[in-house]
Design an enzyme around this catalytic site. Structure first.
Site, PDB file in Angstrom:
ATOM      1  N   ASP A 178     -37.025  62.117  26.299  1.00  0.00           N
ATOM      2  CA  ASP A 178     -35.575  62.327  26.377  1.00  0.00           C
ATOM      3  C   ASP A 178     -34.947  61.673  27.606  1.00  0.00           C
ATOM      4  OD1 ASP A 178     -36.618  64.002  28.287  1.00  0.00           O
ATOM      5  OD2 ASP A 178     -35.163  65.585  27.933  1.00  0.00           O
ATOM      6  N   GLU A 179     -35.561  60.635  28.118  1.00  0.00           N
ATOM      7  CA  GLU A 179     -35.010  59.997  29.300  1.00  0.00           C
ATOM      8  C   GLU A 179     -35.313  58.505  29.241  1.00  0.00           C
ATOM      9  OE1 GLU A 179     -36.192  62.094  32.815  1.00  0.00           O
ATOM     10  OE2 GLU A 179     -35.545  60.468  34.129  1.00  0.00           O
TER      11      GLU A 179
END
Lengths: 371, 357
Positions: free
Chosen positions: B95-96
C-alpha cells in the site's frame, strides 16, 4: 627421563602426530605431544580429545619418565637439527633438553598429568584388513564427506562390515561415494559389527590416510570409540553420533542412458571448461548430443568456454548442470581407464562407475545443478 | 493508502463502516494487529500490538482475519492506476509507492494537479482513499504523505522544504528509529530543526557513517532515485506460537517447517539464498537474530534447516521458553545455478529428516 634415539625414526613417528594436534585450541595441553620414556623405548601421544594417536620409537632409555612438549616446536627442532642421534633429557622439572650434533635446545613443557587421559576402547567387535586396501578405499570416498559443521552426522564416513568384506559410504548431501571391498583378512567378529555400521569422523580417516606401511590394519569397535592399529601406531577416535541417510535409496537403478567415457579425457575437459565458472556458481553444462558431449560454461564477468568430448550417445538431446568439482573428484578417485555414467534427465542424479575394474563395488552418485 | 487492509474490508462490507476494525490474529490467542481502522486507532490500537491487548483497550473492536491474497489483488489494481501517470513507480509495500513524475507532468502541467487527478481516479475506480505527498525527492514526499492522513494531499515545493521539515519531530526522518531517536534526545535534539543546526562532524562522531545521512536528511537532501526494479532482499517466514515452545526438539521441528516454506518461496521466484537468518523471541519478548552465510547459494530446505538448527544452538533456546521463531533467507540471487539436494526433504509432517538436527 633420559633417552637417546635415532633422529629419523623419531621424526617418522612425530610427523603423523602433527595432524592430530589442535592448531587453534584454548586448551594448551592439546597443542602438546606427550613423550614417555619407558622400558624398551619412547612412547609418543597426541590428542584433540576426539582423535588421538599413540606410537613408539626404539630408544636407549637411561631414566624413565615423561614430559609433554609443544608439538610444533618439537617437530621443527627435530627436523632442523643435524646428526643421526638425538638425546632427550629432562634436566630440570618440566624442561626438556634436546641435544644433537653441536646444538642444544631447552624447551619448556608440562607434566604428564596435565596431558589429557587417552580413551580406552574396551572390548568389542574386531576385524583386520590389509592397510593398503583400507587406504585405497578411504581415498575413493573421503572427498564426499561433508565439511559442513552444521550437518555433523555427515562429517564422517559410514563403515560397514559384511561377510568377508567392508563397505564405506560418504555423502555431503549433494553427492555420494560408495566402495565395497571383499578382501577382509579376518573378521568381522564380535557383536554388532555388520548391521548398522559405524560413523568414522573425517579427521580420523584423513590421519589414517597419512599412515604408511604394508601391514594389516586391525580395527576394534568399543562402545563409544574405535581403534585402528597399524604396527606400532594406534589411532583412537570417538564414534560420530547420528543417523546416516538411507543411501541405497538414492543410487538410481533406472537411469536408462549408459554412456562410456575415457576417464582422463573427460576429467581434463571438465577441468578446462571449469576455468570459466565463477567462484559463486560453479556449474558447467553437459549437453548430450548424438555422438558427442558438449561441455560448456559461461560467466557474465569472464566469458565462456566450450569443449566437445566424443561419446556413444544416440538418443534425444538433453542437458545436465554439473558441479565440475564433484565430477573431477569422482574421475580422480576412479582407477580404471574407462568410466560409465548412468543418466536419466536433468533432475535425476548421475551415477558413475568404473569400467572393467577390480572385483569391487564402487560408485559415485552426483546430484545435478539447476541451471 | 489509508489503513489499507481495514479499508478494503470496510469497502466490501458496508456494515463495518464507522466501526473500530482490527485486522490481525485472534485476541484469544497470541496474534498481533496487522492493521487498524482510524476508528480503532482512537482507542490506542496500533499495528504490531498483541491482539489480546487491543481487545482490552476497546471491547467493541471488530476483529477480522487478514486476507493477503485479496490485498495483493487490490494493490495490483491500484498500482496499475499509478502506472498510467508514470512508468517510474517504486512499490515499497502493498500500500505504498513512490512515483517519479518529473518527466511525465503532461497534460497536468504540475505535480499538484497530477496528484489531485490520481487521488480522484483511485477513489472513483477502487472506492479507496489515498494520501499523497508531493516533494522534490523521496524523503520529503514520504514525510509529506504522512502529514495529512487520511485522504490528504500535502505539497512541499523545493523552496519550502526547510519550513516544512523544521518543526517536525526528528523521528520522521529516514533512518531515525527508536534507538537513534533516544540517542538524539540525549543530545537534546527533538525536532528536525534541532538536528539541522548540528555540525556534520558532531553527527559523524556520534553516529559514524549514519551521521552523514542524518546531516543531509535534516536539510531535505535525498538523492536516491525512484527505483522501479525493486529487488527482493530477503524472504522469510515466522510464527508466534499459541503456547511457548520448550526444548530444542519442538523448535527443530518448527524450523524444518519454516525452512520448507522459505525454500518453496525461493524456488517459486527462481531465487536462491546465501544467508540464513534465525529469529528467536523468548517468552519475555526479548528478540534476537543470528545469521550465517553459506559457501554456495541454496534452495535446499534441509540445508536451510540444518543451518538454522545450528544457529538455534547459539541462542539460549534450550533453556528459555520461546514464543516466536522465524527463518529468513537473504543474500538472494536470481537465476543462480543451484545444487539440487540428493536427499529431498519430504512432507513436513513426517519425522525429522537426516541432516536436520
Amino acid at each position: 627421563m633420559d633417552v637417546r634415539l635415532n633422529r629419523s625414526d623419531f621424526l617418522n613417528e612425530l610427523a603423523p602426530m602433527q595432524g592430530i594436534v589442535e592448531r587453534k585450541t584454548t586448551i594448551p595441553a592439546l597443542a602438546h605431544i606427550l613423550l614417555t620414556a619407558q622400558e624398551g623405548g619412547l612412547r609418543l601421544a597426541a590428542s584433540d580429545l576426539d582423535v588421538s594417536l599413540t606410537s613408539s620409537c626404539e630408544a636407549d632409555v637411561a631414566t624413565t619418565g615423561g614430559i609433554a612438549v609443544q608439538a610444533k616446536k618439537l617437530i621443527e627442532i627435530i627436523r632442523a637439527i643435524n646428526g643421526a642421534d638425538v638425546h632427550l633429557k629432562e634436566e630440570e622439572p618440566q624442561t626438556l633438553t634436546i641435544k644433537a650434533g653441536n646444538s642444544r635446545f631447552k624447551i619448556r613443557g608440562m607434566r604428564p598429568e596435565d596431558f589429557p587421559t587417552l580413551p580406552k576402547v574396551g572390548e568389542g567387535a574386531q576385524a583386520t584388513i590389509p592397510f593398503a586396501d583400507f587406504r585405497r578405499m578411504v581415498s575413493k570416498i573421503i572427498f564426499a564427506v561433508s565439511a559442513e559443521e552444521s550437518r555433523f552426522q555427515l562429517n564422517g564416513a559410514l563403515m560397514k562390515f559384511k561377510a568377508g568384506g567392508m563397505e564405506m559410504v560418504a555423502t555431503d548431501g549433494h553427492r555420494l561415494a560408495l566402495v565395497e571391498n571383499k578382501g577382509l583378512e579376518d573378521g568381522p567378529s564380535g557383536e554388532d559389527v555388520s548391521e548398522e555400521g559405524v560413523l568414522v569422523p573425517r579427521k580420523a580417516l584423513q590421519e589414517l590416510q597419512r599412515f604408511e606401511g604394508e601391514g594389516s590394519l586391525a580395527f576394534v569397535r568399543g562402545q563409544h570409540h574405535l581403534s585402528f592399529v597399524l604396527g606400532r601406531r594406534t589411532l583412537i577416535c570417538r564414534i560420530l553420533e547420528g543417523t546416516f541417510p538411507d543411501y541405497e535409496r538414492v543410487i538410481s537403478k533406472d537411469n536408462d542412458k549408459k554412456l562410456i567415457f575415457d576417464r582422463r579425457n573427460l576429467a581434463d575437459a571438465v577441468r578446462r571448461v571449469a576455468l570459466l565458472t565463477g567462484d559463486r556458481a560453479r556449474a558447467v553444462r553437459f549437453q548430450f548430443e548424438p555422438s558427442q558431449l558438449v561441455i560448456s560454461a559461461a560467466n557474465p564477468d569472464l566469458g565462456e568456454a566450450v569443449e566437445q568430448v566424443p561419446c556413444d550417445y544416440s538418443g534425444e538431446e538433453f542437458r545436465l548442470g554439473v558441479n565440475p568439482d564433484y565430477m573431477v573428484d569422482f574421475l580422480s578417485a576412479v582407477e580404471t581407464d574407462k568410466v560409465r555414467l548412468d543418466l536419466k534427465d536433468e533432475n535425476t542424479q548421475a551415477v558413475g562407475y568404473p569400467v572393467d575394474g577390480p572385483d569391487e563395488r564402487y560408485l559415485c552418485v552426483i546430484m545435478p545443478m539447476r541451471i | 493508502m489509508d489503513c489499507f487492509y481495514a479499508a478494503v474490508h470496510v469497502r466490501d462490507d458496508p456494515s463495518l463502516s464507522g466501526l473500530p476494525v482490527v485486522i490481525g490474529g485472534s485476541p484469544q490467542g497470541r496474534g498481533v494487529v496487522a492493521a487498524a481502522s482510524y476508528e480503532a486507532r482512537k482507542f490506542g490500537v496500533h499495528s504490531a500490538m498483541p491482539a489480546a491487548r487491543a481487545a482490552r483497550l476497546c471491547s467493541r473492536l471488530v476483529f477480522i482475519r487478514p486476507d493477503f491474497p485479496r490485498y495483493r489483488r487490490e494493490s495490483a489494481e491500484i498500482f496499475a492506476i499509478f502506472r498510467r501517470y508514470t512508468p517510474l513507480v517504486q512499490t515499497v509495500s502493498l500500500d505504498e509507492a513512490y512515483l517519479d513524475v518529473s518527466e511525465h507532468l503532461e497534460p497536468f502541467g504540475n505535480a499538484t494537479a497530477l496528484a489531485k487527478d490520481l487521488r480522484a481516479a483511485v477513489l472513483k475506480e477502487r472506492k479507496l482513499t489515498v494520501s499523497v505527498g508531493v516533494g522534490p525527492n523521496r524523503l520529503v514526499a514520504k514525510i509529506a504523505s504522512d502529514y495529512d492522513k487520511p485522504d490528504g494531499l500535502t505539497v512541499v515545493p523545493p523552496k519550502k522544504v526547510r519550513r516544512f521539515l523544521d518543526p517536525q519531530p526528528a523521528r520522521r526522518l529516514l533512518g531515525v528509529g527508536p534507538a537513534t531517536e533516544r540517542a538524539l534526545a540525549e543530545l537534546g535534539i527533538a525536532t528536525i530543526a534541532d538536528l539541522r543546526v548540528q555540525s556534520r562532524e558532531l553527527l559523524e562522531r556520534r553516529f559514524g557513517r549514519h551521521g552523514g545521512g542524518l546531516y543531509r536528511y535534516a536539510r531535505g537532501i535525498d538523492e536516491r532515485p525512484v527505483n522501479t526494479h525493486r529487488e527482493r532482499k530477503s524472504l522469510g517466514h515466522e510464527n508466534t506460537y499459541a503456547k511457548d515452545l520448550n526444548g530444542l526438539e519442538p523448535m527443530d521441528a518448527e524450523i524444518v517447517r519454516l525452512a520448507t516454506k522459505v525454500a518453496t518461496g525461493l524456488i517459486k521466484r527462481d531465487l536462491s539464498a546465501r544467508t540464513v537468518v534465525l529469529k528467536v523471541r523468548y517468552a519475555d519478548f526479548t528478540t534476537l537474530t543470528r545469521s550465517r552465510t553459506l559457501a554456495w547459494p541454496t534452495t535446499d530446505p534441509a540445508e536451510l534447516a540444518a543451518h538454522a538448527h545450528a544457529l538455534l544452538r547459539k541462542t539460549e533456546a534450550e533453556k528459555r521458553p520461546v514464543r516466536l521463531l522465524g527463518v529468513t533467507a537473504s543474500g538472494l540471487e536470481k537465476g543462480a545455478a543451484i545444487q539440487l539436494p540428493l536427499f529431498p526433504l519430504e512432507g513436513r509432517d513426517g519425522p525429522l529428516p537426516w541432516g536436520c538436527l
